[in-house]
Design a protein around this motif. Structure first.
Motif: not given
Length: 369
Positions: A82, A84-85, A102, A106-110, A144, A369
């Motif tokens: 899980k 974040d990046y 992703k 619809r995953k949230k990681f960048k 991103d 961020r």
């Protein structure tokens, strides 16, 4: 403050990226997955550098199940960690699949993509392949953020996509200079064995392949006609026999074959000037290695590592298509030497430290961020 989670998905960890990944491991809740233990065409072996890593990479190379080389557990690692990046290597099928994964789920990681290409490759169109160029055009808009190795490339992508953090391929000079110091006895043995006392040493380190432009480099060295000069070529490759034929009339060219560890570091200790006059070079980590060892460097304007050179200060950038320009660069680089330094390390010729470069990268990533 809880650390952000960073997952790195990379083909293999090259020796030139040891300090980069170690610094990231110290900064984040970090996990690194590589796709193979060995990369035989460039002689990288994960087992040889594991002792220098401050983390334990996960190797997925035994799980390949498709013609695309997608390992089992590739997406499960993302699900379990899980992050974040997610940091991805350049532009190829596996990083592209992460972007699709992703998007579809619809995953949230960048996503952060490493772009190692030089300005000549990105803007000049001198890519390794059409597929690489196409993958880059697809992936950069999907990322991103991107990390580039050359400031001109960074400025180009900032203008075109509003993305780009500059971080060249550099090593931690403190770690590397300790290795050079340990190799000093070997360097003294080289001086005795090859009769190099009071000689001016030009050094090349790398694969002996056409794009390294070594035929013209040898011709440029001969044309430079520097007193008591010796050109040491460290490496192996398909051009070895052709290069030996090119140099057969010049007794001042030495071919050592491929060397590693202390046997390689000792040549950096011995050398006065390093040269990399490639027609095509994504970056050229050897430039950084040579500068840290205290060598002035002559670098192709088509190499990404030309960004480490300030003309007349720590070397010169030259046109790889011009023997005369390469020759003049060699002459001028030897002219920068003030006095020989024997039996100890030369002062580093890097303009900025690893920590200064990493501080810029850290700030850029925090701004995500």
């Amino acid at each position: 403050m809880k650390k952000k989670k960073l997952l790195v998905l990379h083909p293999i960890i090259g020796p030139y990226r040891i300090d980069f990944f170690n610094a990231l491991a110290a900064q984040y809740d970090f996990k690194c997955c590589v796709f193979m233990h060995k990369f035989s065409t460039i002689n990288y072996d994960l087992k040889q550098i594991e002792g220098q890593l401050n983390f334990k990479p996960i190797c997925l190379d035994i799980y390949h199940v498709t013609k695309l080389g997608i390992p089992k557990g590739f997406f499960k690692i993302i699900e379990d960690f899980k992050p974040d990046y997610v940091m991805l290597s350049e532009c190829s099928i596996r990083p592209l699949l992460v972007h699709l994964y992703k998007f579809l789920l619809r995953k949230k990681f960048k996503t952060i993509t490493l772009i190692d290409d030089s300005y000549d490759m990105v803007v000049g169109g001198n890519h390794f392949s059409k597929a690489h160029a196409l993958a880059e055009k697809i992936m950069i808009p999907m990322s991103d953020e991107i990390i580039t190795v050359e400031p001109r490339v960074n400025a180009f992508f900032q203008q075109k996509y509003g993305k780009g953090i500059y971080f060249p391929i550099v090593a931690d000079e403190k770690r590397l200079r300790l290795q050079y110091e340990k190799a000093l006895p070997v360097s003294q043995q080289y001086i005795m064995d090859y009769g190099l006392k009071d000689k001016n040493i030009l050094l090349f380190v790398g694969r002996l392949i056409d794009v390294k432009n070594l035929k013209n480099t040898i011709r440029a060295f001969i044309k430079a006609n520097i007193a008591n000069a010796v050109f040491v070529i460290v490496g192996d490759g398909v051009e070895m026999s052709n290069l030996k034929e090119e140099a057969k009339e010049c007794s001042s060219v030495i071919f050592t074959g491929m060397l590693e560890g202390e046997e390689l570091f000792a040549w950096y200790d011995v050398a006065d000037v390093h040269i990399l006059a490639s027609y095509q070079e994504a970056f050229g980590a050897v430039t950084n290695e040579a500068l840290i060892a205290g060598c002035f460097s002559v670098v192709s304007k088509k190499a990404g590592s030309q960004c480490l050179i300030k003309d007349g200060v720590n070397g010169f950038n030259v046109d790889p298509d011009s023997i005369e320009d390469i020759s003049n660069g060699i002459v001028k680089a030897f002219g920068l030497i003030s006095e020989p330094i024997a039996n100890k390390l030369k002062p580093s010729k890097m303009l900025y430290s690893f920590n200064e470069y990493f501080s810029n990268l850290k700030q850029g990533l925090e701004n995500m961020r």
